[in-house]
Design a protein around this motif. Structure first.
Motif, PDB file in Angstrom:
ATOM      1  N   ARG A  19     -12.448  29.101  36.237  1.00 38.38           N
ATOM      2  CA  ARG A  19     -11.219  28.583  36.852  1.00 38.38           C
ATOM      3  C   ARG A  19     -10.065  29.233  36.091  1.00 38.38           C
ATOM      4  N   ILE A  20      -9.498  30.280  36.667  1.00 39.35           N
ATOM      5  CA  ILE A  20      -8.500  31.081  35.959  1.00 39.35           C
ATOM      6  C   ILE A  20      -7.215  31.107  36.768  1.00 39.35           C
ATOM      7  N   LEU A  21      -6.112  30.736  36.145  1.00 36.71           N
ATOM      8  CA  LEU A  21      -4.811  30.656  36.818  1.00 36.71           C
ATOM      9  C   LEU A  21      -3.960  31.868  36.436  1.00 36.71           C
ATOM     10  N   ILE A  22      -3.479  32.594  37.443  1.00 35.55           N
ATOM     11  CA  ILE A  22      -2.556  33.714  37.253  1.00 35.55           C
ATOM     12  C   ILE A  22      -1.185  33.282  37.760  1.00 35.55           C
ATOM     13  N   GLU A  23      -0.157  33.438  36.915  1.00 33.39           N
ATOM     14  CA  GLU A  23       1.205  33.094  37.318  1.00 33.39           C
ATOM     15  C   GLU A  23       2.119  34.303  37.124  1.00 33.39           C
ATOM     16  N   ASP A  24       2.874  34.603  38.156  1.00 38.80           N
ATOM     17  CA  ASP A  24       3.831  35.710  38.123  1.00 38.80           C
ATOM     18  C   ASP A  24       5.103  35.221  38.801  1.00 38.80           C
ATOM     19  N   GLY A  25       6.082  34.815  38.009  1.00 39.93           N
ATOM     20  CA  GLY A  25       7.289  34.222  38.574  1.00 39.93           C
ATOM     21  C   GLY A  25       6.942  32.933  39.295  1.00 39.93           C
ATOM     22  N   ASP A  26       7.263  32.867  40.580  1.00 39.58           N
ATOM     23  CA  ASP A  26       6.984  31.665  41.367  1.00 39.58           C
ATOM     24  C   ASP A  26       5.583  31.666  41.962  1.00 39.58           C
ATOM     25  N   VAL A  27       4.860  32.758  41.825  1.00 38.18           N
ATOM     26  CA  VAL A  27       3.528  32.858  42.417  1.00 38.18           C
ATOM     27  C   VAL A  27       2.491  32.274  41.459  1.00 38.18           C
ATOM     28  N   LYS A  28       1.635  31.396  42.001  1.00 38.60           N
ATOM     29  CA  LYS A  28       0.551  30.805  41.219  1.00 38.60           C
ATOM     30  C   LYS A  28      -0.731  30.903  42.027  1.00 38.60           C
ATOM     31  N   LEU A  29      -1.688  31.645  41.522  1.00 44.25           N
ATOM     32  CA  LEU A  29      -2.952  31.767  42.241  1.00 44.25           C
ATOM     33  C   LEU A  29      -4.130  31.642  41.280  1.00 44.25           C
ATOM     34  N   TRP A  30      -5.239  31.149  41.833  1.00 43.88           N
ATOM     35  CA  TRP A  30      -6.449  30.916  41.046  1.00 43.88           C
ATOM     36  C   TRP A  30      -7.496  31.976  41.355  1.00 43.88           C
ATOM     37  N   LEU A  31      -8.225  32.354  40.319  1.00 47.91           N
ATOM     38  CA  LEU A  31      -9.419  33.167  40.467  1.00 47.91           C
ATOM     39  C   LEU A  31     -10.619  32.247  40.259  1.00 47.91           C
ATOM     40  N   ASP A  32     -11.297  31.929  41.340  1.00 41.29           N
ATOM     41  CA  ASP A  32     -12.437  31.018  41.351  1.00 41.29           C
ATOM     42  C   ASP A  32     -12.009  29.588  40.981  1.00 41.29           C
ATOM     43  N   PHE A  33     -12.833  28.644  41.400  1.00 43.48           N
ATOM     44  CA  PHE A  33     -12.612  27.246  41.029  1.00 43.48           C
ATOM     45  C   PHE A  33     -13.980  26.569  41.044  1.00 43.48           C
ATOM     46  N   GLY A  34     -14.786  26.930  40.017  1.00 42.57           N
ATOM     47  CA  GLY A  34     -16.188  26.551  40.012  1.00 42.57           C
ATOM     48  C   GLY A  34     -16.524  25.361  39.147  1.00 42.57           C
ATOM     49  N   ARG A  35     -17.756  24.966  39.280  1.00 47.54           N
ATOM     50  CA  ARG A  35     -18.310  23.825  38.551  1.00 47.54           C
ATOM     51  C   ARG A  35     -18.828  24.276  37.191  1.00 47.54           C
ATOM     52  N   SER A  36     -18.534  23.509  36.169  1.00 41.92           N
ATOM     53  CA  SER A  36     -18.984  23.823  34.815  1.00 41.92           C
ATOM     54  C   SER A  36     -20.235  23.018  34.503  1.00 41.92           C
ATOM     55  N   PHE A  37     -21.394  23.651  34.654  1.00 38.85           N
ATOM     56  CA  PHE A  37     -22.648  22.949  34.386  1.00 38.85           C
ATOM     57  C   PHE A  37     -22.808  22.636  32.898  1.00 38.85           C
ATOM     58  N   THR A  38     -22.408  23.573  32.048  1.00 40.92           N
ATOM     59  CA  THR A  38     -22.547  23.366  30.603  1.00 40.92           C
ATOM     60  C   THR A  38     -21.753  22.148  30.149  1.00 40.92           C
ATOM     61  N   ALA A  39     -20.485  22.073  30.548  1.00 39.59           N
ATOM     62  CA  ALA A  39     -19.649  20.939  30.144  1.00 39.59           C
ATOM     63  C   ALA A  39     -20.142  19.636  30.770  1.00 39.59           C
ATOM     64  N   GLU A  40     -20.572  19.698  32.017  1.00 38.45           N
ATOM     65  CA  GLU A  40     -21.019  18.473  32.691  1.00 38.45           C
ATOM     66  C   GLU A  40     -22.252  17.885  32.022  1.00 38.45           C
ATOM     67  N   ARG A  41     -23.125  18.755  31.492  1.00 40.17           N
ATOM     68  CA  ARG A  41     -24.368  18.252  30.895  1.00 40.17           C
ATOM     69  C   ARG A  41     -24.118  17.397  29.664  1.00 40.17           C
ATOM     70  N   ARG A  42     -22.910  17.437  29.126  1.00 41.92           N
ATOM     71  CA  ARG A  42     -22.594  16.558  27.994  1.00 41.92           C
ATOM     72  C   ARG A  42     -22.517  15.102  28.431  1.00 41.92           C
ATOM     73  N   PHE A  43     -22.275  14.871  29.724  1.00 39.34           N
ATOM     74  CA  PHE A  43     -22.078  13.505  30.210  1.00 39.34           C
ATOM     75  C   PHE A  43     -22.929  13.155  31.431  1.00 39.34           C
ATOM     76  N   TYR A  44     -23.376  14.170  32.168  1.00 35.56           N
ATOM     77  CA  TYR A  44     -24.110  13.903  33.400  1.00 35.56           C
ATOM     78  C   TYR A  44     -25.357  14.776  33.484  1.00 35.56           C
ATOM     79  N   ALA A  45     -26.437  14.196  33.989  1.00 33.15           N
ATOM     80  CA  ALA A  45     -27.680  14.941  34.213  1.00 33.15           C
ATOM     81  C   ALA A  45     -28.621  14.058  35.014  1.00 33.15           C
ATOM     82  N   GLY A  46     -29.442  14.686  35.856  1.00 37.86           N
ATOM     83  CA  GLY A  46     -30.458  13.930  36.596  1.00 37.86           C
ATOM     84  C   GLY A  46     -29.867  12.799  37.409  1.00 37.86           C
ATOM     85  N   TRP A  47     -30.294  11.588  37.122  1.00 36.87           N
ATOM     86  CA  TRP A  47     -29.854  10.405  37.886  1.00 36.87           C
ATOM     87  C   TRP A  47     -28.444   9.971  37.526  1.00 36.87           C
ATOM     88  N   LEU A  48     -27.917  10.415  36.385  1.00 36.01           N
ATOM     89  CA  LEU A  48     -26.580  10.023  35.946  1.00 36.01           C
ATOM     90  C   LEU A  48     -25.569  11.058  36.424  1.00 36.01           C
TER      91      LEU A  48
END
Length: 451
Positions: A19-48
């Motif tokens: 999830r990468i944000l590029i800003e150039d003056g008034d322009v704001k655009l994202w490169l991808d907006f994906g799910r972070s499996f590594t970070a999520e596994r700290r709190f969620y997995a399987g049934w949780l």
């Protein structure tokens, strides 16, 4: 001249979650907006898992998604600490349809345009139809190589790359402070490696100020198998089978791997048996003539496996509406059990109970998801127990979707950027050690870097 900044809200010190944000003056655009499996596994997995009625709020609680105003849809913000505001962002550019690059699009304000490859849009539609994902209502705008998309004073140039899913792209972003190159995920050793070469050459010609490069395999010196070598390995297993059953598991969205099994089955005189999900995906993708995939409704070398469901009788009403068109291509456990030597059967891990009906006694199983079994230890043990019970010999055959260390370093030297930002890797520090004399900045999550 306006100030250009890059802010990394994901993909930092982890594989995926870009999830990468590029800003150039008034322009704001994202490169991808994906799910972070590594970070999520700290709190969620399987049934949780995050609660269905408040997924965004649950992710925000643990800082698993950027807490920014003017980004998310109003109905997802209910109960969250972020008040709804009209969208502050101009566009999201999706490099490809893997979950760690696209999944969190479902939370975004519908007024923010989503730019993606034509093939990627077909993947998203297929995922929604089978009920695995609801990306929500969005304004999709598709592109192909050769297009140049202008957002205010910023121009984005998508260029195809080879990856373990079709319709993958890298981007050259032309800003007021020079060009930024974003690789997405890419490889050189795949069946369409020439596409990656075209991207790298165009990136070098742009003389970029910054290169945002993936590094999934920066810590691995060995190249690994090519797709052609996987094909030879599958042929070898089929040759050893001598009339016995052969099963395989592959990433659902890897059409190169599908083609490998499809061609190997034909070469060995077997019929490829696929899941209803794969049949539906293929029916979508045949709409894209650039992908050149077989039509599961017409190709006699393909059959569609149907599991017994509610009635246990293969009744039409037992199956989802999207599955029913493939009943005319149906093959069952009973048919495979009678003539196992005639088929090469896709068997996903969560469908292993089908082996109870197929009743193989000896045979082969090809695990073609990754170089090593990446599931939790318990899942790997369960899989091996099933294979042992049915006397199925395990073979691991996989071609990675990512460049190895040597190729990644060569790519940096070829592109010759003024600064390098390594992402999508658990070892970003290796770039600094291996690229002597180059300016390498290991991104920090949430920090802005100015050109």
């Amino acid at each position: 001249m306006s100030m250009v900044s890059i802010t990394f809200h994901g993909g930092v010190g982890e594989i995926g979650g870009n999830r990468i944000l590029i800003e150039d003056g008034d322009v704001k655009l994202w490169l991808d907006f994906g799910r972070s499996f590594t970070a999520e596994r700290r709190f969620y997995a399987g049934w949780l898992q995050p609660r269905g009625h408040s997924q965004l709020m649950d992710l925000l609680e643990f800082d698993l998604i950027p807490p920014l105003r003017g980004l998310y849809a109003q109905h997802h913000l209910e109960g969250s600490p972020i008040p709804y505001e009209e969208a502050h962002y101009d566009a999201v550019f999706i490099s490809h349809a893997h979950a760690d690059h696209v999944d969190y699009v479902r939370f975004l304000d519908s007024s923010i345009p989503i730019y993606c490859g034509s093939g990627t849009k077909l993947f998203l539609e297929a995922s929604e139809t089978v009920g695995h994902m609801d990306y929500g209502e969005h304004l999709y705008k598709t592109f192909r190589t050769g297009d140049r998309i202008r957002i205010g004073d910023v121009e984005v140039e998508p260029i195809h790359v080879d990856h373990s899913i079709p319709a993958a792209y890298g981007f050259i972003i032309h800003t007021s402070s020079g060009s930024i190159v974003y690789t997405g995920d890419l490889r050189r050793h795949g069946p369409k490696g020439e596409m990656t070469e075209e991207f790298l050459e165009a990136a070098a010609e742009a003389e970029p100020e910054a290169l945002i490069i993936e590094g999934t395999k920066i810590d691995e010196e060995e190249r690994g198998l090519s797709e052609g070598e996987v094909y030879e390995g599958v042929l070898r297993v089929l040759g050893e089978a001598e009339g016995k059953p052969v099963f395989y598991t592959q990433n659902r969205r890897d059409t190169d791997r599908f083609r490998t099994f499809y061609e190997a089955a034909k070469a060995s005189g077997r019929r490829l048996v696929i899941t209803t999900w794969t049949a539906h995906l293929l029916s979508k993708l045949v709409e894209d003539e650039h992908l050149d995939l077989p039509d599961p409704m017409r190709d006699e070398d393909i059959a569609v496996y149907f599991r017994r469901k509610r009635s246990g009788k293969y009744r039409e009403q037992d199956y989802y509406h999207w599955e029913r068109p493939y009943l005319e291509r149906k093959i069952t456990a009973e048919e495979i059990r009678r003539r196992p030597w005639e088929y090469l059967v896709c068997l996903e891990l969560h469908h292993f109970p089908e082996l109870i009906d197929i009743k193989p006694r000896g045979g082969h199983y090809i695990y073609s998801m990754s170089e090593h079994l990446e599931e939790e230890a318990l899942e790997e043990e369960l899989m091996r127990n099933w294979l042992s019970h049915f006397s199925l010999r395990l073979h691991q055959l996989h071609a990675s979707g990512h460049m190895g260390r040597g190729e990644l370093l060569e790519a940096v030297e070829l592109i010759n950027p003024r600064r390098v930002y390594p992402i999508h890797t658990e070892h970003p520090e290796l770039y600094g050690r291996l690229l002597r004399g180059r300016r390498v900045e290991n991104p920090e999550r949430g920090r802005s870097y100015h050109l």
